[in-house]
Design a protein around this motif. Structure first.
Motif, short mmCIF file in Angstrom:
data_model
loop_
_atom_site.label_atom_id
_atom_site.label_comp_id
_atom_site.label_asym_id
_atom_site.label_seq_id
_atom_site.Cartn_x
_atom_site.Cartn_y
_atom_site.Cartn_z
N ARG A 203 1.01 -1.19 0.54
CA ARG A 203 0.30 0.05 0.21
C ARG A 203 0.74 1.39 0.43
NH1 ARG A 203 -2.80 -3.16 -0.62
NH2 ARG A 203 -5.44 -3.77 0.03
N PRO A 204 0.88 1.65 -1.38
CA PRO A 204 2.20 2.69 -1.33
C PRO A 204 1.28 3.84 -0.81
CG PRO A 204 1.27 2.28 -3.17
CD PRO A 204 1.08 1.85 -2.74
N MET A 205 2.00 4.91 0.10
CA MET A 205 1.31 5.76 0.49
C MET A 205 2.05 7.39 0.65
SD MET A 205 1.14 4.98 4.57
CE MET A 205 0.07 3.24 3.45
N ILE A 206 1.32 8.28 0.72
CA ILE A 206 2.05 10.00 0.94
C ILE A 206 1.29 10.65 2.57
CG2 ILE A 206 4.09 9.51 -1.18
CD1 ILE A 206 1.22 11.86 -1.74
N ASN A 361 -2.03 5.76 -1.35
CA ASN A 361 -3.52 6.32 0.21
C ASN A 361 -4.48 5.53 -0.12
OD1 ASN A 361 -1.25 7.84 0.45
ND2 ASN A 361 -2.80 9.67 0.54
N ASN A 362 -4.06 3.74 -0.39
CA ASN A 362 -5.02 3.17 -0.17
C ASN A 362 -5.72 2.14 1.75
OD1 ASN A 362 -7.87 1.63 0.16
ND2 ASN A 362 -6.55 -0.02 -1.69
N PHE A 363 -6.10 3.49 1.97
CA PHE A 363 -6.18 2.93 3.76
C PHE A 363 -7.24 1.63 4.10
CE2 PHE A 363 -4.96 7.03 3.36
CZ PHE A 363 -3.29 7.10 3.91
N ASP A 364 -7.33 0.61 3.29
CA ASP A 364 -9.04 0.01 3.45
C ASP A 364 -8.02 -0.43 4.36
OD1 ASP A 364 -6.42 -1.54 2.07
OD2 ASP A 364 -7.75 -3.06 0.66
N PHE A 365 -6.96 -1.07 4.72
CA PHE A 365 -6.25 -2.22 5.36
C PHE A 365 -6.96 -1.29 7.19
CE2 PHE A 365 -3.12 0.33 4.52
CZ PHE A 365 -2.78 1.43 5.59
N LEU A 366 -7.28 -0.42 7.26
CA LEU A 366 -7.64 0.44 9.03
C LEU A 366 -9.03 -0.10 8.90
CD1 LEU A 366 -5.93 3.64 9.03
CD2 LEU A 366 -4.98 1.68 10.02
#
Length: 381
Positions: A203-206, A361-366
């Motif tokens: 999950r790449p994120m900034i 910025n796919n925060f589905d794991f939260l």
């Protein structure tokens, strides 16, 4: 006459506080923490004063600072518990996860916490709550991980995954965790974790919200390449390699942004280097539109905002680490060859844009109901 000690000033501030002289008490406590950031009592007292003024978010930050110094400091724990019951519902986290970020990336961690409206992880309070461990760089991160009793998400940010495999003590802690979800920034990190027997999702994120970035006309007049730089960390920036690549690409303009001494990009053989320093968001965006691509002669493989935005704009990128939709270049010959190829490119990088739009910025794991087992082959890249 000797100057009062920090303890004497602390006691004087508390005396003024009890007399109702909050302004002078606050001034004393602020002077103490300005000189000594390890004074948990001064931070706690500043939190109480902010609470009295109904500045709840400020009070929250002060209590957190006190607890970062001493997680078992009972006064701050009690004050924080009382405060949390009064913070408005819309200021609370949208997920049940608390956030622990490594001190090594405190700036990024705090921006991420605010962006997602997450609560800080306070071990004395949240020992059994679900916690997102954002970056694992220091022994204290692993000790907190070891002590925590609730559900865990381990977010590997970059070099922390590479360092893990060389430290058997840390590896043992991580491998003994039951039911932890591992999240990483790139497939390279995923491969490192897999080599240790740890499955993970990418999950790449900034640490900022990215809205839909429109495609802009692809530059066709000449080849310009954007380079992001940070002064003083040549262990991460392969400066000699970059200067060799630029010297061997005289027909290409390299536009450098970031922090460095301007003279480093001046002199014979560096006529095609244009140093901009730090740019406003608007000017940086305009410069990005004028460039065909970006290269990042770094050793680590984090997710820099500039590289990511360039990919979202349909530009091209080269990197020293294997990264999604980014050309892998490990030496000067490969970078020069990539630049020669880029000269002839006349169409935007739609494949990279689509991938990053779908994954960044796919925060589905939260989501409490997230099931990593259902991710399937989509995680293989």
């Amino acid at each position: 006459m000797t100057c009062p000690t920090a303890q004497e000033r602390l006691e004087e501030g508390e005396r003024l506080f009890l007399l109702g002289n909050l302004a002078n008490a606050q001034e004393i406590f602020e002077s103490i923490v300005n000189e000594d950031e390890s004074s948990k009592e001064a931070y706690n007292n500043l939190g109480v004063i902010a609470y009295r003024h109904r500045e709840l978010e400020k009070a929250f930050r002060y209590f957190i600072k006190a607890l970062r110094i001493d997680p078992r400091y009972e006064d701050a724990v009690e004050n924080l518990c009382r405060l949390k019951g009064e913070i408005k519902e819309d200021q609370r986290t949208a997920t049940p996860f608390k956030l622990h970020y490594s001190p090594g990336i405190a700036h990024h961690g705090e921006k991420m916490r605010k962006m997602l409206k997450l609560d800080h992880y306070v071990p004395a309070i949240h020992i059994n709550d679900p916690v997102w461990f954002f970056g694992l760089y220091f022994d204290q991160d692993y000790l907190q991980l070891l002590a925590h009793g609730g559900k865990k998400i381990l977010n590997w940010r970059g070099s922390d995954a590479l360092r893990l495999k060389s430290n058997s003590w840390r590896v043992q802690i991580v491998k003994n965790l039951q039911g932890a979800l591992h999240v990483c920034q790139s497939h390279r990190q995923q491969e490192v974790l897999a080599g240790l027997g740890l499955s993970s999702i990418v999950r790449p994120m900034i640490n900022e919200t990215i809205s839909d970035i429109s495609l802009t006309p692809f530059p066709g007049d000449r080849t310009r390449i954007l380079v992001f730089w940070k002064r003083g960390i040549d262990d991460f920036i392969r400066a000699d390699l970059f200067f060799e690549v630029a010297l061997r690409s005289p027909g290409v303009e390299f536009h450098i942004v970031g922090d460095e001494y301007p003279l480093r990009f001046a002199g014979a053989g560096k006529e095609n280097l244009i140093y901009h320093g730090f740019l406003s968001e608007k000017d940086l965006d305009r410069l990005m539109d004028q460039c065909k691509g970006t290269l990042r002669p770094w050793i680590s493989d984090g997710t820099p905002n500039i590289q990511t935005k360039m990919l979202l704009k349909g530009r091209y990128a080269a990197h020293g680490c294997r990264f999604e939709k980014v050309a892998l270049c490990s030496n000067a010959d490969e970078y020069v060859a990539w630049i020669e190829w880029l000269k002839g490119v006349e169409v935007p990088n739609l494949e990279a844009r689509e991938w990053w739009m779908n994954h960044l910025n796919n925060f589905d794991f939260l989501d409490p109901g997230f099931d990593a087992a259902k991710q399937g082959e989509g995680e293989k890249g």
